[in-house]
Write a protein that holds these residues in place. Structure first.
Motif, PDB file in Angstrom:
ATOM      1  N   GLY A 185     -83.994 -37.963 107.486  1.00  0.00           N
ATOM      2  CA  GLY A 185     -84.355 -37.907 106.077  1.00  0.00           C
ATOM      3  C   GLY A 185     -83.248 -37.459 105.149  1.00  0.00           C
ATOM      4  O   GLY A 185     -83.215 -37.835 103.988  1.00  0.00           O
ATOM      5  N   GLY A 186     -82.340 -36.608 105.632  1.00  0.00           N
ATOM      6  CA  GLY A 186     -81.238 -36.157 104.800  1.00  0.00           C
ATOM      7  C   GLY A 186     -81.467 -34.845 104.086  1.00  0.00           C
ATOM      8  O   GLY A 186     -80.658 -34.443 103.253  1.00  0.00           O
ATOM      9  N   SER A 187     -82.565 -34.148 104.412  1.00  0.00           N
ATOM     10  CA  SER A 187     -82.836 -32.829 103.829  1.00  0.00           C
ATOM     11  C   SER A 187     -83.473 -31.965 104.908  1.00  0.00           C
ATOM     12  O   SER A 187     -84.648 -32.140 105.244  1.00  0.00           O
ATOM     13  CB  SER A 187     -83.772 -32.934 102.621  1.00  0.00           C
ATOM     14  OG  SER A 187     -84.258 -31.653 102.249  1.00  0.00           O
ATOM     15  N   ALA A 188     -82.707 -31.032 105.443  1.00  0.00           N
ATOM     16  CA  ALA A 188     -83.216 -30.179 106.520  1.00  0.00           C
ATOM     17  C   ALA A 188     -84.399 -29.335 106.056  1.00  0.00           C
ATOM     18  O   ALA A 188     -85.351 -29.117 106.812  1.00  0.00           O
ATOM     19  CB  ALA A 188     -82.102 -29.279 107.052  1.00  0.00           C
ATOM     20  N   ALA A 189     -84.344 -28.856 104.814  1.00  0.00           N
ATOM     21  CA  ALA A 189     -85.443 -28.030 104.307  1.00  0.00           C
ATOM     22  C   ALA A 189     -86.748 -28.814 104.277  1.00  0.00           C
ATOM     23  O   ALA A 189     -87.809 -28.310 104.672  1.00  0.00           O
ATOM     24  CB  ALA A 189     -85.106 -27.509 102.911  1.00  0.00           C
ATOM     25  N   MET A 190     -86.687 -30.068 103.827  1.00  0.00           N
ATOM     26  CA  MET A 190     -87.893 -30.896 103.810  1.00  0.00           C
ATOM     27  C   MET A 190     -88.340 -31.236 105.218  1.00  0.00           C
ATOM     28  O   MET A 190     -89.545 -31.266 105.512  1.00  0.00           O
ATOM     29  CB  MET A 190     -87.659 -32.163 102.987  1.00  0.00           C
ATOM     30  CG  MET A 190     -87.676 -31.917 101.493  1.00  0.00           C
ATOM     31  SD  MET A 190     -87.495 -33.426 100.495  1.00  0.00           S
ATOM     32  CE  MET A 190     -88.935 -34.357 101.007  1.00  0.00           C
ATOM     33  N   ASP A 191     -87.391 -31.496 106.113  1.00  0.00           N
ATOM     34  CA  ASP A 191     -87.755 -31.781 107.502  1.00  0.00           C
ATOM     35  C   ASP A 191     -88.544 -30.623 108.107  1.00  0.00           C
ATOM     36  O   ASP A 191     -89.548 -30.827 108.798  1.00  0.00           O
ATOM     37  CB  ASP A 191     -86.496 -32.033 108.336  1.00  0.00           C
ATOM     38  CG  ASP A 191     -85.840 -33.370 108.040  1.00  0.00           C
ATOM     39  OD1 ASP A 191     -86.513 -34.249 107.473  1.00  0.00           O
ATOM     40  OD2 ASP A 191     -84.663 -33.536 108.385  1.00  0.00           O
ATOM     41  N   LEU A 192     -88.098 -29.401 107.856  1.00  0.00           N
ATOM     42  CA  LEU A 192     -88.790 -28.230 108.394  1.00  0.00           C
ATOM     43  C   LEU A 192     -90.183 -28.082 107.787  1.00  0.00           C
ATOM     44  O   LEU A 192     -91.138 -27.712 108.479  1.00  0.00           O
ATOM     45  CB  LEU A 192     -87.954 -26.973 108.145  1.00  0.00           C
ATOM     46  CG  LEU A 192     -86.696 -26.864 109.015  1.00  0.00           C
ATOM     47  CD1 LEU A 192     -85.758 -25.794 108.472  1.00  0.00           C
ATOM     48  CD2 LEU A 192     -87.065 -26.563 110.463  1.00  0.00           C
ATOM     49  N   CYS A 193     -90.308 -28.382 106.511  1.00  0.00           N
ATOM     50  CA  CYS A 193     -91.633 -28.339 105.878  1.00  0.00           C
ATOM     51  C   CYS A 193     -92.547 -29.409 106.463  1.00  0.00           C
ATOM     52  O   CYS A 193     -93.754 -29.186 106.634  1.00  0.00           O
ATOM     53  CB  CYS A 193     -91.504 -28.531 104.367  1.00  0.00           C
ATOM     54  SG  CYS A 193     -90.806 -27.111 103.507  1.00  0.00           S
ATOM     55  N   TYR A 194     -91.977 -30.560 106.779  1.00  0.00           N
ATOM     56  CA  TYR A 194     -92.778 -31.636 107.362  1.00  0.00           C
ATOM     57  C   TYR A 194     -93.214 -31.296 108.783  1.00  0.00           C
ATOM     58  O   TYR A 194     -94.280 -31.726 109.224  1.00  0.00           O
ATOM     59  CB  TYR A 194     -91.995 -32.947 107.331  1.00  0.00           C
ATOM     60  CG  TYR A 194     -91.977 -33.627 105.975  1.00  0.00           C
ATOM     61  CD1 TYR A 194     -92.383 -32.956 104.819  1.00  0.00           C
ATOM     62  CD2 TYR A 194     -91.546 -34.940 105.841  1.00  0.00           C
ATOM     63  CE1 TYR A 194     -92.365 -33.572 103.582  1.00  0.00           C
ATOM     64  CE2 TYR A 194     -91.532 -35.572 104.603  1.00  0.00           C
ATOM     65  CZ  TYR A 194     -91.944 -34.880 103.479  1.00  0.00           C
ATOM     66  OH  TYR A 194     -91.938 -35.498 102.250  1.00  0.00           O
ATOM     67  N   VAL A 195     -92.417 -30.513 109.495  1.00  0.00           N
ATOM     68  CA  VAL A 195     -92.874 -29.994 110.785  1.00  0.00           C
ATOM     69  C   VAL A 195     -94.024 -29.014 110.560  1.00  0.00           C
ATOM     70  O   VAL A 195     -95.038 -29.039 111.263  1.00  0.00           O
ATOM     71  CB  VAL A 195     -91.720 -29.305 111.547  1.00  0.00           C
ATOM     72  CG1 VAL A 195     -92.250 -28.588 112.789  1.00  0.00           C
ATOM     73  CG2 VAL A 195     -90.664 -30.324 111.961  1.00  0.00           C
TER      74      VAL A 195
END
Length: 219
Positions: A185-195
Motif C-alpha cells: 500500500g505504501g503507508s506502514a501506519a495504514m497497513d498496521l491499522c488495517y491489521v
C-alpha cells in the motif's frame, strides 16, 4: 494503565486538522524535494507537521517531540510525541489515495497511544495501550484467520532498495507463494491499522523509522 483522555483528544484534533491540509492539497500543485534517491517531501508534509506540533506545543509545552521532517526537540520529559505528518508521501505526490497522518505518544520509552487519520476515506483510528482500538469511535478487532494460505498480507520496501541487498524482495517472494495474497500500500501506519481492523491478516516490513510505526503499533 492510565486512559490518557486529554492526550487522545489533543491527538485526534491535531490529526483531523493536519488531514484537512492534506485533503485540500491532494490535487493541487506540489513542490517536491528529494531527501534521497526516491524519498520525497512536499510542502504539505511540512504544513501538516507544523499544525500538529503547534497543537501539541500549546497544550503540552513541556513534552518532547520527534517529527519526521523537523527531527527531535530533545526536551527532558517522560512524554515524547512521535509524528509522521504524511505517511505515504509518494502516494500523495501522485494523487494515489493511500496516505495518512500518524501521531503516537511514548511515555518512559513505551508507546501508549496512537492516532492515525486517513483523510481520503475519513477514517480516524485511535488506540490507548490496553484499552482497545477504534475507528471513528467504533471498536475494531484483528482478523481471526490463522491459516497463512488464506491470509491477505501487506508489506513494503525500503527506500534504498536499489543500493542495499537487504531489500525484502526475498521475503516477498517466499511469502507470496504461501499466502492468499500480498498488498503493497505504501503507508506502514495504514497497513498496521488495517491489521488492527481485520482488513489485513498480517504485515511486515524492514528498515522502518519510529514515526512510521509509532501510532500503528498501539493499534
Amino acid at each position: 494503565m492510565p486512559r490518557f483522555d486529554a492526550e487522545v483528544r489533543l491527538a485526534r484534533r491535531a490529526a483531523l486538522a493536519a488531514g484537512d491540509i492534506l485533503r485540500r492539497g491532494r490535487q493541487k500543485r506540489k513542490t517536491l524535494t528529494l531527501k534521497g534517491r526516491v524519498d520525497l517531501v512536499t510542502q504539505y508534509d511540512l504544513r501538516s507537521e507544523k499544525v500538529i506540533i503547534d497543537y501539541i506545543s500549546k497544550t503540552f509545552p513541556h513534552h518532547a517531540l520527534l517529527a519526521e521532517e523537523r527531527g527531535e526537540n530533545h526536551k527532558e520529559s517522560a512524554y515524547r510525541w512521535v509524528i509522521d505528518p504524511l505517511d505515504g508521501t509518494t502516494n500523495f505526490a501522485h494523487d494515489y489515495p493511500a496516505f495518512c497522518v500518524s501521531i503516537g505518544l511514548e511515555v518512559d520509552g513505551d508507546m501508549v497511544l496512537g492516532v492515525v487519520y486517513d483523510p481520503v476515506h475519513d477514517e480516524l483510528f485511535h488506540a490507548v495501550r490496553g484499552g482497545g482500538a477504534f475507528v471513528n469511535r467504533r471498536r475494531i478487532h484483528v482478523s481471526e484467520q490463522r491459516t497463512l494460505s488464506q491470509s491477505l498480507l501487506s508489506t513494503g520496501f525500503p527506500y534504498d532498495i536499489a543500493e542495499s541487498k537487504v531489500d525484502n524482495l526475498d521475503n516477498f517472494a517466499r511469502m507470496y507463494k504461501v499466502a492468499q495474497g500480498i498488498r503493497r500500500g505504501g503507508s506502514a501506519a495504514m497497513d498496521l491499522c488495517y491489521v488492527a481492523c481485520g482488513r489485513f491478516d498480517g504485515f511486515w516490513e524492514l528498515k522502518l523509522h519510529p514515526w512510521d510505526v509509532a501510532a500503528g503499533m498501539v493499534m
